[in-house]
Write a protein that holds these residues in place. Structure first.
Motif, PDB file in Angstrom:
ATOM      1  N   LEU A  31      11.804 -26.961 -16.355  1.00  0.00           N
ATOM      2  CA  LEU A  31      11.867 -25.465 -16.589  1.00  0.00           C
ATOM      3  C   LEU A  31      10.660 -24.661 -15.897  1.00  0.00           C
ATOM      4  O   LEU A  31      10.465 -23.774 -15.096  1.00  0.00           O
ATOM      5  N   LEU A  32       9.392 -25.308 -16.590  1.00  0.00           N
ATOM      6  CA  LEU A  32       8.219 -24.684 -16.076  1.00  0.00           C
ATOM      7  C   LEU A  32       7.878 -24.880 -14.421  1.00  0.00           C
ATOM      8  O   LEU A  32       7.290 -24.040 -13.867  1.00  0.00           O
ATOM      9  N   ASN A  33       8.430 -26.126 -13.980  1.00  0.00           N
ATOM     10  CA  ASN A  33       8.065 -26.562 -12.711  1.00  0.00           C
ATOM     11  C   ASN A  33       8.781 -25.451 -11.782  1.00  0.00           C
ATOM     12  O   ASN A  33       8.196 -25.158 -10.850  1.00  0.00           O
ATOM     13  N   ASN A  34      10.282 -25.483 -12.051  1.00  0.00           N
ATOM     14  CA  ASN A  34      10.821 -24.651 -11.250  1.00  0.00           C
ATOM     15  C   ASN A  34      10.644 -23.046 -11.318  1.00  0.00           C
ATOM     16  O   ASN A  34      10.547 -22.350 -10.322  1.00  0.00           O
ATOM     17  N   ALA A  35      10.244 -22.752 -12.438  1.00  0.00           N
ATOM     18  CA  ALA A  35       9.781 -21.091 -12.680  1.00  0.00           C
ATOM     19  C   ALA A  35       8.305 -21.113 -11.960  1.00  0.00           C
ATOM     20  O   ALA A  35       8.188 -20.026 -11.259  1.00  0.00           O
ATOM     21  N   GLY A  36       7.446 -22.109 -11.947  1.00  0.00           N
ATOM     22  CA  GLY A  36       6.235 -21.980 -11.248  1.00  0.00           C
ATOM     23  C   GLY A  36       6.493 -21.852  -9.747  1.00  0.00           C
ATOM     24  O   GLY A  36       5.767 -21.025  -8.994  1.00  0.00           O
ATOM     25  N   HIS A  37       7.455 -22.752  -9.136  1.00  0.00           N
ATOM     26  CA  HIS A  37       7.723 -22.805  -7.810  1.00  0.00           C
ATOM     27  C   HIS A  37       8.351 -21.460  -7.315  1.00  0.00           C
ATOM     28  O   HIS A  37       8.024 -20.979  -6.187  1.00  0.00           O
ATOM     29  N   GLU A  38       9.041 -20.988  -8.197  1.00  0.00           N
ATOM     30  CA  GLU A  38       9.715 -19.788  -7.877  1.00  0.00           C
ATOM     31  C   GLU A  38       8.642 -18.461  -7.861  1.00  0.00           C
ATOM     32  O   GLU A  38       8.669 -17.520  -6.683  1.00  0.00           O
ATOM     33  N   MET A  39       7.938 -18.432  -8.764  1.00  0.00           N
ATOM     34  CA  MET A  39       6.884 -17.181  -8.801  1.00  0.00           C
ATOM     35  C   MET A  39       6.041 -17.391  -7.563  1.00  0.00           C
ATOM     36  O   MET A  39       5.439 -16.465  -7.031  1.00  0.00           O
ATOM     37  N   LEU A  40       5.553 -18.632  -7.232  1.00  0.00           N
ATOM     38  CA  LEU A  40       4.463 -18.842  -6.281  1.00  0.00           C
ATOM     39  C   LEU A  40       5.104 -18.736  -4.835  1.00  0.00           C
ATOM     40  O   LEU A  40       4.283 -18.658  -3.726  1.00  0.00           O
ATOM     41  N   GLY A  41       6.492 -18.523  -4.797  1.00  0.00           N
ATOM     42  CA  GLY A  41       7.073 -18.664  -3.450  1.00  0.00           C
ATOM     43  C   GLY A  41       7.227 -19.724  -2.763  1.00  0.00           C
ATOM     44  O   GLY A  41       7.184 -19.734  -1.599  1.00  0.00           O
ATOM     45  N   VAL A  42       7.075 -21.001  -3.205  1.00  0.00           N
ATOM     46  CA  VAL A  42       7.319 -22.246  -2.487  1.00  0.00           C
ATOM     47  C   VAL A  42       8.725 -22.447  -2.045  1.00  0.00           C
ATOM     48  O   VAL A  42       9.730 -22.383  -2.866  1.00  0.00           O
ATOM     49  N   PRO A  43       8.683 -22.557  -0.532  1.00  0.00           N
ATOM     50  CA  PRO A  43      10.119 -22.673  -0.211  1.00  0.00           C
ATOM     51  C   PRO A  43      10.848 -23.914  -0.523  1.00  0.00           C
ATOM     52  O   PRO A  43      10.035 -25.155  -0.703  1.00  0.00           O
ATOM     53  N   GLU A  44      11.961 -24.235  -0.679  1.00  0.00           N
ATOM     54  CA  GLU A  44      12.597 -25.246  -0.961  1.00  0.00           C
ATOM     55  C   GLU A  44      12.735 -26.169   0.376  1.00  0.00           C
ATOM     56  O   GLU A  44      12.988 -25.735   1.553  1.00  0.00           O
ATOM     57  N   PRO A  45      12.601 -27.528  -0.002  1.00  0.00           N
ATOM     58  CA  PRO A  45      12.702 -28.486   1.423  1.00  0.00           C
ATOM     59  C   PRO A  45      14.137 -28.231   2.027  1.00  0.00           C
ATOM     60  O   PRO A  45      15.042 -28.324   1.277  1.00  0.00           O
TER      61      PRO A  45
END
Length: 109
Positions: free
Chosen positions: A39-53
């Protein structure tokens, strides 16, 4: 924002479901811990704008068209299935995703 909520809901549901069906308290803690970390990992990636591979674009070798065997009639590709009449008997053949992808990328002249 919707993606964050969906990711949070999925992680919480998976962790809760795994924890509910486990009788071992150590496994319950592990399931809840991994669910929370996800949950924290997905939320962090979403907030940072890390694109999905994304899947790399594949280039396929082009071959010359060849005539079909005269035993084959009414050949059609529907999704992942090749539908044909072989010796006037209808047949459905499952095709791999790679072969379907190569066929769909074939240039039509």
């Amino acid at each position: 924002m919707k993606r964050i909520l969906l990711a949070m809901a999925a992680a919480l549901l998976a962790a809760n479901a795994a924890g509910l069906f486990s009788k071992n308290p150590l496994l319950k803690l592990m399931f809840l811990g991994f669910g929370g970390m996800n949950l924290l990992n997905n939320a962090g990636h979403e907030m940072l704008g890390v694109p999905e591979p994304s899947a790399p674009r594949r280039n396929y070798k082009q071959y010359d068209d060849e005539p079909l065997n005269p035993r084959l009639n009414n050949v059609a590709l529907r999704g992942r299935s090749l539908i044909a009449d072989i010796d006037n008997q209808p047949v459905v053949i499952n095709i791999s995703d790679t072969a379907v992808d190569a066929f769909e990328k074939k240039p039509y002249l």
